[in-house]
Scaffold this active site. Structure first.
Site, short mmCIF file in Angstrom:
data_model
loop_
_atom_site.label_atom_id
_atom_site.label_comp_id
_atom_site.label_asym_id
_atom_site.label_seq_id
_atom_site.Cartn_x
_atom_site.Cartn_y
_atom_site.Cartn_z
N TYR A 39 0.98 -1.01 0.12
CA TYR A 39 0.07 -0.15 -0.06
C TYR A 39 0.99 1.00 -0.05
O TYR A 39 0.35 2.50 1.29
CB TYR A 39 -0.90 0.14 1.31
CG TYR A 39 -1.88 -0.83 0.95
CD1 TYR A 39 -1.83 -2.18 0.34
CD2 TYR A 39 -2.94 -1.18 2.62
CE1 TYR A 39 -2.87 -2.84 -0.05
CE2 TYR A 39 -4.57 -1.83 2.23
CZ TYR A 39 -4.14 -2.94 1.35
OH TYR A 39 -5.10 -4.02 0.99
C1 LIG Z 1 -7.52 -2.31 -7.13
C2 LIG Z 1 -6.11 -2.69 -6.13
C3 LIG Z 1 -6.77 -3.65 -5.55
C4 LIG Z 1 -5.56 -4.50 -4.31
N1 LIG Z 1 -5.96 -5.47 -3.39
C5 LIG Z 1 -5.45 -6.02 -2.90
C6 LIG Z 1 -5.06 -6.98 -1.85
O1 LIG Z 1 -6.93 -7.71 -1.57
N2 LIG Z 1 -4.37 -7.38 -1.40
C7 LIG Z 1 -3.33 -6.71 -1.12
O2 LIG Z 1 -2.24 -7.42 -0.64
N3 LIG Z 1 -2.63 -6.22 -2.42
C8 LIG Z 1 -3.44 -5.65 -2.55
N4 LIG Z 1 -3.40 -4.10 -3.54
C9 LIG Z 1 -1.91 -3.59 -4.30
C10 LIG Z 1 -1.38 -4.50 -4.55
O3 LIG Z 1 -0.39 -6.38 -3.59
C11 LIG Z 1 0.11 -3.68 -4.61
O4 LIG Z 1 -0.20 -2.43 -5.39
C12 LIG Z 1 0.90 -4.53 -6.02
O5 LIG Z 1 2.59 -4.15 -5.56
C13 LIG Z 1 0.60 -4.63 -7.19
O6 LIG Z 1 1.84 -5.23 -7.89
P1 LIG Z 1 1.45 -5.29 -9.69
O7 LIG Z 1 2.66 -5.97 -10.02
O8 LIG Z 1 -0.04 -5.19 -10.02
O9 LIG Z 1 1.86 -3.70 -9.88
P2 LIG Z 1 3.47 -3.23 -10.24
O10 LIG Z 1 2.57 -1.45 -10.06
O11 LIG Z 1 3.56 -4.20 -11.79
O12 LIG Z 1 4.54 -3.36 -9.55
C14 LIG Z 1 4.35 -2.69 -8.21
C15 LIG Z 1 5.94 -2.57 -7.80
O13 LIG Z 1 6.72 -3.92 -8.13
C16 LIG Z 1 7.21 -3.63 -8.83
N5 LIG Z 1 7.48 -4.49 -9.66
C17 LIG Z 1 6.60 -5.58 -10.11
N6 LIG Z 1 6.79 -6.67 -11.15
C18 LIG Z 1 8.25 -7.01 -10.31
C19 LIG Z 1 8.88 -7.82 -11.26
N7 LIG Z 1 8.48 -8.97 -12.03
N8 LIG Z 1 10.18 -7.40 -10.44
C20 LIG Z 1 10.71 -6.96 -9.79
N9 LIG Z 1 10.11 -5.70 -9.32
C21 LIG Z 1 8.64 -5.65 -9.99
C22 LIG Z 1 7.14 -2.65 -9.68
O14 LIG Z 1 8.38 -1.79 -10.25
C23 LIG Z 1 6.38 -1.59 -8.29
O15 LIG Z 1 7.55 -0.83 -7.77
C24 LIG Z 1 -3.79 -3.88 -4.69
C25 LIG Z 1 -3.97 -2.60 -5.51
C26 LIG Z 1 -5.38 -2.41 -6.26
C27 LIG Z 1 -5.29 -1.03 -7.33
#
Ligand SMILES: Cc1cc2nc3c(=O)[nH]c(=O)nc-3n(C[C@H](O)[C@H](O)[C@H](O)COP(=O)(O)OP(=O)(O)OC[C@H]3O[C@@H](n4cnc5c(N)ncnc54)[C@H](O)[C@@H]3O)c2cc1C
Ligand SMILES: *[C@@H]1O[C@H](CO)[C@@H](O)[C@H](O)[C@H]1NC(C)=O
Ligand SMILES: *[C@@H]1O[C@H](CO)[C@@H](O)[C@H](O)[C@H]1NC(C)=O
Ligand SMILES: *[C@@H]1O[C@H](CO)[C@@H](O)[C@H](O)[C@H]1NC(C)=O
Ligand SMILES: *[C@@H]1O[C@H](CO)[C@@H](O)[C@H](O)[C@H]1NC(C)=O
Ligand SMILES: *[C@@H]1O[C@H](CO)[C@@H](O)[C@H](O)[C@H]1NC(C)=O
Ligand SMILES: *[C@@H]1O[C@H](CO)[C@@H](O)[C@H](O)[C@H]1NC(C)=O
Length: 536
Positions: A474
């Site tokens: 978050y």
């Molecule tokens: C609508 C919504 C609902 C959510 N619900 C929950 C929930 O129920 N439970 C919960 O725990 N969290 C929840 N989240 C938060 C979510 O877990 C985090 O935002 C998570 O980091 C998202 O991962 P992403 O790959 O989609 O995001 P991204 O924005 O792609 O990545 C997040 C971070 O990780 C880095 N990253 C991404 N992929 C990699 C990789 N392959 N290797 C190294 N670094 C990487 C990115 O650079 C960035 O710093 C929610 C978020 C949203 C927007």
């Protein structure tokens, strides 16, 4: 599982040689040279990288950028944009991007699902390139051994769906929103409705593939236990590009039960939330009861606050009703409130899809409700008094609370049994629940952070202290000095670092210093290298 071409070693040695002799910190923009470097070193790949490169002059640039931009706060004309977006298809493409961006003074941002609350996977103030992992989404399920290999660019919806196609009795403990990327989610912990029984997504990782700053492809054995520890909850983007995770699947019953019971202030919501605090983290670990607090219209055409009690029980209604009668009779739960279904149907139901929605909707990577938002988090260790709760309600009537909510998410169960240092995520024993504060807008002009900051400040006496805990997934750029140009000192970073990681922050910095001493993989809240000099 991911083949690695052997020629690559030779290529990398050649490129690395030029890396060590080049100016890593060059601030000049070398987009053309960067592209030249990419094409030179990837001509041997099976699929040519050129079709996967989007510069600002490419007609698909904007749509590729926007597709996984999940917070429209970072989709305005003033948001800094990447020079280049690349959607690699092979491991060698990623290795080449890592090496070439170091050679030409560009930062990279790694994007899996793009849900970062502060947009850090696709926004940077310095010249940068996005590695968008949308083409890395293979999922291989091994039912017999109850495990799976899942690539970072897959969404948790895709993962849940693929598991459910293989077995009604297997699942995975991760978040609620199906479009979340596996890459960022597991990197930062990842919790959902079965966290009390099975822990975090990151607690259920048994192997991983990462590409490090030198372009090396490493599995658990090759990366070593320290780095393998750090990537399971230490936050994405600090240590390398995670290609895929090997995860443990968990056993879920054929029938689970769901209920959604709304109670307004007029229906004793204050007393119920107060009681809930004493119940939710102590009750049977098969039981999840979360609370969503928000403003709703009441019958008399004025507004009130509603507490929506939302639950998943890993079992049938016949066991659930007596359990609720014993532990939480005040809620007045009756059979008619409950629906029995399969685990995968509960994923759809709890996320709000209508009854009968096809399971394939989980494969849709487009979020139904994209808007502009700001999120903050807290952990609660001592129940808040009724008076304390009553101080929150007036804030929900203020202008800033339109479309805002507070999500109270119970801990306890197995979370109390896992040591704080098992993985970097430290918020374990003694936490009754986690709070997510969320403010939403539909127009950038209307966006004001005062409300959520005021609420956060009101909550201070009631939540965890020294440090006031926060959840890295978050991400909240308000909670400490951020790394603007990439060089925050360890001491500065530890302000937010200990909030997210408590004592684990120190070990994370030690791992970082060893695997990426020059701090190539960085963002505003990445783990600092102790080697990094300030003021650059
Ligand atoms: C609508 C919504 C609902 C959510 N619900 C929950 C929930 O129920 N439970 C919960 O725990 N969290 C929840 N989240 C938060 C979510 O877990 C985090 O935002 C998570 O980091 C998202 O991962 P992403 O790959 O989609 O995001 P991204 O924005 O792609 O990545 C997040 C971070 O990780 C880095 N990253 C991404 N992929 C990699 C990789 N392959 N290797 C190294 N670094 C990487 C990115 O650079 C960035 O710093 C929610 C978020 C949203 C927007
Ligand atoms: C690349 O080609 C080699 C040899 O043809 C093959 O073994 C390998 O699987 C291919 N890799 C990818 C990612 O397609
Ligand atoms: C399951 O795991 C065992 C032990 O790791 C291994 O020997 C076996 O081949 C695996 N089974 C499958 C189907 O992969
Ligand atoms: C609220 O609680 C009181 C007792 O504490 C009870 O008498 C009353 O019926 C409840 N109201 C509702 C709407 O449930
Ligand atoms: C309810 O509120 C709306 C807008 O505030 C107003 O137009 C409407 O007349 C109200 N209705 C009643 C029944 O008071
Ligand atoms: C995916 O979801 C979006 C948002 O709800 C919707 O507009 C779109 O039509 C869906 N796509 C498919 C293929 O169902
Ligand atoms: C946690 O540990 C206690 C004591 O060892 C044990 O009784 C309980 O079953 C454990 N809970 C979980 C969810 O593992």
């Amino acid at each position: 599982m991911i083949p690695l071409s052997s020629y690559l070693t030779i290529v990398l040695i050649a490129v690395l040689f030029s890396y060590t002799s080049s100016a890593v910190y060059s601030t000049s923009i070398h987009e053309d040279n960067f592209l030249q470097c990419l094409y030179t070193y990837s001509h041997n790949s099976n699929s040519s990288i050129s079709k996967l490169v989007y510069t600002k002059t490419n007609s698909a640039y904007s749509s590729i950028l926007q597709f996984s931009t999940q917070n429209l706060r970072f989709a305005t004309h003033t948001t800094p944009k990447p020079l280049v977006i690349i959607t690699p298809q092979e491991v060698s493409h990623i290795q080449t991007i890592i090496i070439c961006s170091q050679n030409h003074g560009l930062q990279i941002r790694i994007r899996s699902g793009g849900h970062d609350f502060e947009g850090r996977s696709y926004v940077s103030k310095v010249p940068f390139v996005i590695i968008d992992l949308t083409n890395f989404r293979e999922i291989i399920i091994d039912v017999e051994n109850r495990s799976a290999w899942v690539q970072s660019g897959a969404t948790i919806g895709e993962l849940y769906y693929k598991i459910s196609r293989k077995s009604r009795n297997l699942g995975f403990p991760a978040g609620a929103c199906p479009t979340i990327g596996v890459g960022g989610h597991i990197s930062g912990g990842g919790y959902g409705t079965v966290v009390r029984k099975f822990g975090l997504a990151a607690d259920n990782v048994i192997d991983a593939h990462i590409i490090d700053v030198k372009g090396r492809f490493l599995d658990r054995e090759a990366m070593g236990e320290d780095l393998f520890w750090a990537i399971r909850g230490g936050g994405g983007a600090s240590f390398g590009v995670i290609i895929s995770w090997k995860i443990k699947l968990v056993q879920v019953p054929s029938i689970v039960t769901v209920f959604n019971v709304p109670k307004t202030l007029e229906q004793n919501a204050t007393k119920l939330v107060h009681k809930w605090q004493h119940v939710a983290s102590k009750i049977d670990e098969n039981m999840y009861i979360g609370v969503i607090l928000q403003r709703v219209n009441s019958k008399s055409n004025s507004t009130t606050v509603q507490a929506l009690f939302q639950s998943l029980f890993l079992g049938g209604v016949d066991k659930l009703i007596p359990l609720m009668q014993e532990k939480f009779p005040e809620l007045g739960l009756v059979r008619e409130d409950c629906i029995e279904m399969s685990w995968i149907e509960s994923v759809l139901n709890l996320y709000g899809f209508p009854k009968g929605e096809s399971h394939e909707v989980l494969l849709n990577r487009t979020q139904a409700t994209k808007d502009i938002f700001k999120v903050k988090s807290d952990f609660v260790k001592v129940p808040i008094s009724e008076n304390g709760l009553e101080g929150i309600w007036p804030m929900f009537h203020e202008d800033g609370a339109k479309d805002a909510f507070m999500y109270l998410f119970p801990y306890g169960g197995i979370m109390d049994n896992i040591s704080e240092s098992e993985i970097p995520f430290p918020h374990r024993y003694g936490n009754l629940y986690q709070i997510q504060y969320s403010a939403h807008w539909h127009e950038v002009e209307k966006m004001k952070f005062n409300w959520i900051r005021k609420l956060y400040s009101y909550m201070e006496p009631f939540v965890s202290k020294s440090p006031r805990g926060a959840y890295i997934n978050y991400r909240d750029l308000d909670i400490g000095v951020n790394n603007i140009n990439g060089y925050t000192s360890y001491k500065q970073a530890s302000v937010w670092g200990v909030k997210y990681f408590k004592n684990n922050f120190k070990r994370l910095a030690n791992v970082k210093t060893r695997v990426d001493p020059l701090n190539f993989f960085r963002n505003e809240q990445s783990i600092p290298s102790r080697f990094t000099k300030r003021g650059k």
